[in-house]
Every structure is written in structure tokens, then in C-alpha cells.
Design an enzyme around this catalytic site. Structure first.
Site, PDB file in Angstrom:
ATOM      1  N   GLU A 146      10.371  -5.174   3.937  1.00  0.00           N
ATOM      2  CA  GLU A 146      10.575  -6.510   3.360  1.00  0.00           C
ATOM      3  C   GLU A 146      10.223  -6.523   1.875  1.00  0.00           C
ATOM      4  OE1 GLU A 146       9.196  -7.103   7.691  1.00  0.00           O
ATOM      5  OE2 GLU A 146       8.767  -5.759   6.017  1.00  0.00           O
TER       6      GLU A 146
ATOM      7  N   LYS B 122       9.367  -2.305  14.214  1.00  0.00           N
ATOM      8  CA  LYS B 122       9.878  -1.728  12.967  1.00  0.00           C
ATOM      9  C   LYS B 122      10.788  -0.539  13.261  1.00  0.00           C
ATOM     10  CE  LYS B 122       5.835  -2.889  10.094  1.00  0.00           C
ATOM     11  NZ  LYS B 122       4.744  -2.322   9.260  1.00  0.00           N
TER      12      LYS B 122
ATOM     13  N   GLY C   6      -4.915  -4.269   5.266  1.00  0.00           N
ATOM     14  CA  GLY C   6      -4.153  -5.327   4.621  1.00  0.00           C
ATOM     15  C   GLY C   6      -4.731  -6.714   4.821  1.00  0.00           C
TER      16      GLY C   6
ATOM     17  N   GLU D 227      -3.935  -9.805  15.022  1.00  0.00           N
ATOM     18  CA  GLU D 227      -3.577  -8.430  14.699  1.00  0.00           C
ATOM     19  C   GLU D 227      -4.772  -7.495  14.868  1.00  0.00           C
ATOM     20  OE1 GLU D 227      -0.368  -7.232  11.697  1.00  0.00           O
ATOM     21  OE2 GLU D 227      -2.210  -6.825  10.585  1.00  0.00           O
TER      22      GLU D 227
ATOM     23  N   LYS E   7       0.831  -1.207   0.000  1.00  0.00           N
ATOM     24  CA  LYS E   7       0.000   0.000   0.000  1.00  0.00           C
ATOM     25  C   LYS E   7       0.863   1.253   0.000  1.00  0.00           C
ATOM     26  CE  LYS E   7      -3.825   0.230   2.422  1.00  0.00           C
ATOM     27  NZ  LYS E   7      -4.797   0.377   3.545  1.00  0.00           N
TER      28      LYS E   7
ATOM     29  N   HIS F   2      -0.890 -36.601  15.286  1.00  0.00           N
ATOM     30  CA  HIS F   2       0.379 -37.271  15.581  1.00  0.00           C
ATOM     31  C   HIS F   2       1.405 -36.277  16.104  1.00  0.00           C
ATOM     32  CE1 HIS F   2      -0.784 -41.122  13.659  1.00  0.00           C
ATOM     33  NE2 HIS F   2      -1.555 -40.333  12.928  1.00  0.00           N
TER      34      HIS F   2
END
Length: 540
Positions: A206, A506, A261, A347, A200, A378
Site C-alpha cells: 500500500e 498478503k 510498527g 494484532e 520499515k 445515539h
């Protein structure tokens, strides 16, 4: 509404009858505690609920702001109050887009134009008419994004594998771990690869670093500025930043402030899904979500699937003190669903203050975890069955599957249903003792082993059955969990549409990165300083 849900619900929870007794007292319990909408059946009878507690929970919903916030959301009000943004992801999946305006902007026309642009690109890629800089058709597409720009499309693409019809191979690059892009560039050729950057802001670290690495890969292979422009697309709200990167305006798909997002799958972020299942398939995904929207907006709370799931979640978090919830899809194709719902739920509602910024009196949001059945049986089902923890679980199963191995599917369903039954009824120590005797053990040996074989039971679960795992049903399922999270946020009186908590990490990463690159001494706490020194030592 009460100031503390815990004060209201905990006394009720402490008086709750065991599940064995509830089922014994009411043979028709399953029918009474079931609901269906949009091809999804919810059996919530294996929950620690009696008439009194269920009535209290429904009153809680009725007294909440769910309906009010729904109306405000549909009207375009800024219910994301900390960012002063509307929340209109539901508009992205509706078919009738006429007279859809927000703050004077013709949103309907913008959505229609975006859909048309996506459809044209996908048709070109499917038909092999979108050519790279050397004149060859595109064979591979790399989707660069993270968070909501990755988890949604990646999960949906995996879930709808039987519907794949694309000749173009799809690859995801999300994490900033350089191994991802490095591995991709070893197996692909720039001249037949298209890159779509999903951000956006067009500034997410990243995503930006992965995009820069891929652009450098193109340049190293001899691609000039025009060639790179041919091979790079973006979906972003920051057209200027995308253009400065080298993406031409006609290759930029829009993003809007009124779409968060983790709610953006229905926008151009859904391009990877549309690529793999075709435009018609993507429209069916939208249709399923739109159908669930209408169910949520209009169904009475007692029959409303998102409201029911929301109330049950609050019941266990604030009434029983449960801190986790397992999401267990008995479908190989749905194995990424827990990761997707992790972001959607944690979030959105992992907050400590209400909409006014005041401290919350109750714990909110569980830790979401899980994996595909029967793999989990398992691995961690031992903890679900015999530990002292009470972990509510959602079991999901498509009734109809695309593959021909019907005996496999019957066995899978048997395991799914058996797990919910075992969690509900457990096995008493006396039952385990008698079982050991029946197997030929001595009385002493049986008495010694019985405590280890006993399971307490009384562990709650929901079972969600999809008529089939089609684009329509997946759309409805995703929207179901979206609205569940919305309802819980309304009851907890918090803003489910911001995520300020992710900002601190961040911010702190920038000076640490600078310290890792620099040669001077880093000035941080002793632990961080030591970690930086160890990293430098190994990367001289």
C-alpha cells in the site's frame, strides 16, 4: 500457573455478586477500587469484583512472567522470540540515552541523532526555510504509511489539535484505495508539497504504490530527478530500497528492528505529531509515556494501572466469556483512539498458540470497538444497556478542556458518568412499572411497557479521567494501553510482538492481482473465481 485460566476464573465469575449489591454493601467502594498515576485516574469500582475475585486476579499477576519479561525487555533480550528481536520501544521515550547499547550498537547515539534530524527538519518547515524545487516554501506534507506507521501518528495528531502550531498542512495517505492520492493531488501543488514515505521494509504494497503514484504526479508536473529528491523523505530500515526509489540518504530517518510498527509512534514515525505540535510538544508526549513506563515498572500490582486493566480484561474474557470490549472516549479529539487500540490489542494478542508454538487453552484478546461519546449513545449504547451481551467498556474523559464552552463540557461529563451508572445499576421491571405509573399511565399500560423500559444493569465499566488532554497526558495514556496489552500477553504466555497472521492474506493477494490483470481464466475456488470474473467484467 494454571494451564487454563478459564477453568480457574469461570467458577469465580459464576458466583460473583451483582454490582448493586456490591455498592450497597460497601459505601466506600469507589475509593478502594481506584488508582492514579501520571495524571490519569482509574475508577474500576464498577466492575464485577469482590475481595475474593480481586485477590485471585492479583495472585494471577504475581505468578505470571510480567516482572521477568519486563526485566528481559529492559535488558534488550529478544522477547519477540519468533523474530529474534529485542523490544525496546520504551527506550525511545527516555531522556537519558547514555550507555544505551544493544548488541554492541550505540542505540542512545542513534536515537539522539534521529531526534536531532527530525527537529531540524521541523524547524525548517515551521520557519519556511525548507524550499521546494521552484524556490517556494513547503506548505503541505503528505505522510504515506499504513498500519502502525499511520494509526499512531494520525490518532495523536487529532488528539492534540488544540496544540497545533504548524504553518504546514498535514495529509495522510494510507489505504491503497486510489481515491486518497487522487483527491490529494487535485488540491495540492508538487512545488510546495513534501512527501514522507514511512515503511520499515520500504516494500509494503500500500505504501509503495501510493509513493509511486505521488512520484508520478511530480514527474507529470515537470519535476526532474533532483526536484523529486528534494521533495521526498522516508523513514525506513531499508536504506537501499529507499535510495533506489530516489530518496537521498540524508533524507532517510532510521527505523530499527527492535521497534514494532504498532509501538513506533515514539520514533521517526512520530514526525507528523512533532510537525503539528512542535518539537517541545513532542518531547512532552515522550515524557508522559516515560512517566507511565516508570509507574508500570515500579508500582505494586495492586496500584499499577496497566496491570489492573490487564487483569480486568482477562477476568471478562476468560471468566465471563466476553468477546468484545468497547472503548468510549468522551472527547471529540480522542475519537480515533479506538482504531489505534484495535491494532495495538488485536494484532498483538489475537493469537492461538503460546510462545513455544503450542495451542493455547484459553481465548485471547477481545474485539475492540467504539467511538466518541455522546455519538455512540445515539447509535450502539442500546446494545450495551439492554442486550443479553456483557460488553466491558472503558470510558475516557479529560477533566480539563482547551475550548471555552464549559457548559458543553459539563453536559458531556454528565453523560459519561450517567452511562457508567446506568450500566452498573440498570432499571428493574418494577422500577420501570412505577416510573410509568408516575407519568400517568394506567396500570395495564404500565405493565405492558415496563419490560421494554427495564435494563438488566450489572454491566461492567472502567472510567479513566485525564487531568487534561495534553501531550504529556496523551503519552501516558498510550503507554498505559501498550503495557496493558503486554501484561495480558505475559499472562496468556504468548508473544505480543509478532503478527504472522496478517501474512496469509498478503500472500494470496498477489496471484489474485495477477489474475485480475490477466486475460486468461483464473484457477481458484469457485467463489474467488466468480468474484474475479465480476470485477473483470466491470473493468474491461
Amino acid at each position: 500457573m494454571t494451564a487454563s485460566l478459564t477453568a480457574l476464573l469461570k467458577p469465580l465469575a459464576e458466583r460473583q455478586q451483582p454490582l448493586r449489591q456490591l455498592f450497597a454493601a460497601e459505601p466506600n467502594r469507589a475509593a478502594r477500587f481506584s488508582a492514579k498515576a501520571c495524571g490519569i485516574t482509574l475508577d474500576f469500582s464498577k466492575n464485577l469484583l469482590d475481595d475474593s475475585s480481586w485477590q485471585t486476579l492479583q495472585q494471577l499477576a504475581a505468578q505470571s512472567s510480567i516482572r521477568q519479561l519486563c526485566q528481559q525487555m529492559q535488558a534488550g533480550a529478544a522477547i519477540n522470540n519468533t523474530e529474534q528481536r529485542a523490544v525496546w520501544h520504551t527506550r525511545l521515550r527516555q531522556q537519558d540515552l547514555q550507555d544505551l547499547r544493544l548488541n554492541g550498537e550505540d542505540i542512545g547515539a542513534a536515537i539522539s541523532a534521529c531526534r536531532a534530524q527530525m527537529a531540524t527538519l521541523i524547524d525548517q518547515l515551521h520557519q519556511g526555510t525548507y524550499l521546494g524545487y521552484s524556490g517556494k516554501p513547503i506548505t503541505d506534507l503528505i505522510w504515506v504509511g499504513i498500519g502502525g506507521s499511520l494509526l499512531g501518528p494520525q490518532m495523536a495528531v487529532e488528539a492534540l489539535t488544540p496544540y497545533h502550531c504548524s504553518p504546514v498542512r498535514l495529509h495522510f495517505a494510507g489505504n491503497i484505495d486510489g481515491a486518497i492520492v487522487s483527491d490529494l493531488t487535485k488540491q495540492l501543488q508538487p512545488e510546495t508539497t513534501l512527501v514522507v514515505v514511512a515503511s520499515k521494509s520500504f516494500g509494503t504494497e500500500e505504501t509503495k504504490q501510493n509513493a509511486l503514484a505521488l512520484r508520478a504526479w511530480f514527474s507529470a508536473q515537470g519535476a526532474d530527478k533532483a526536484a523529486i529528491a528534494r521533495h521526498f523523505w522516508a523513514t525506513s530500515a531499508n536504506v537501499q530500497a529507499a535510495a533506489e526509489f530516489g530518496i537521498v540518504p540524508q533524507h532517510i530517518l532510521p527505523m530499527w528492528d527492535w521497534v514494532g510498527g504498532r509501538y513506533s509512534l515514539w520514533s521517526a514515525i512520530g514526525l507528523p505529531v512533532a510537525l503539528m505540535i512542535g518539537n517541545d510538544g513532542f518531547n512532552q508526549l515522550l515524557a508522559g509515556a516515560a512517566a507511565m513506563d516508570q509507574h508500570f515498572f515500579n508500582a505494586p500490582f495492586s496500584e499499577n494501572l496497566p496491570v489492573i486493566l490487564a487483569l480486568l480484561g482477562i477476568w471478562y474474557i476468560n471468566g465471563f466469556g466476553c468477546q468484545a470490549q468497547a472503548l468510549l472516549p468522551y472527547s471529540h479529539y480522542l475519537r480515533l483512539l479506538p482504531s489505534y487500540v484495535q491494532q495495538l490489542d488485536m494484532e498483538s494478542n489475537g493469537k492461538a498458540v503460546d510462545r513455544r508454538g503450542q495451542p493455547l487453552s484459553d481465548v485471547t484478546a477481545p474485539v475492540i470497538w467504539g467511538d466518541a461519546g455522546t455519538n455512540g449513545q445515539h447509535a450502539y449504547h442500546q446494545l450495551l444497556h439492554q442486550s443479553q451481551l456483557k460488553i466491558p467498556a472503558d470510558f475516557l474523559l479529560p477533566l480539563k478542556v482547551a475550548h471555552p464552552l464549559q457548559d458543553h463540557h459539563q453536559r458531556l461529563a454528565a453523560h459519561c458518568f450517567a452511562q457508567t451508572q446506568a450500566l452498573m445499576q440498570g432499571k428493574t421491571e418494577q422500577e420501570a412499572y412505577q416510573e410509568c405509573l408516575a407519568q400517568g399511565m394506567t396500570a395495564q399500560a404500565a405493565a405492558e411497557l415496563a419490560p421494554h423500559k427495564a435494563s438488566p444493569g450489572n454491566k461492567p465499566s472502567n472510567t479513566l479521567l485525564l487531568d487534561e488532554l495534553s501531550p504529556y497526558h496523551l503519552g501516558a495514556l498510550i503507554a498505559l494501553y501498550e503495557h496493558k496489552v503486554f501484561c495480558q500477553g505475559a499472562i496468556w504466555q504468548l508473544n505480543s510482538f509478532d503478527q504472522w497472521g496478517v501474512e496469509l492474506g498478503k500472500q494470496l493477494s498477489t496471484p489474485i492481482y495477477q489474475a485480475l490483470k490477466a486475460k486468461g481464466d483464473a484457477q481458484f475456488d469457485s467463489s474467488t473465481t466468480q468474484l474475479i470474473a465480476l470485477f473483470r467484467q466491470q473493468n474491461r
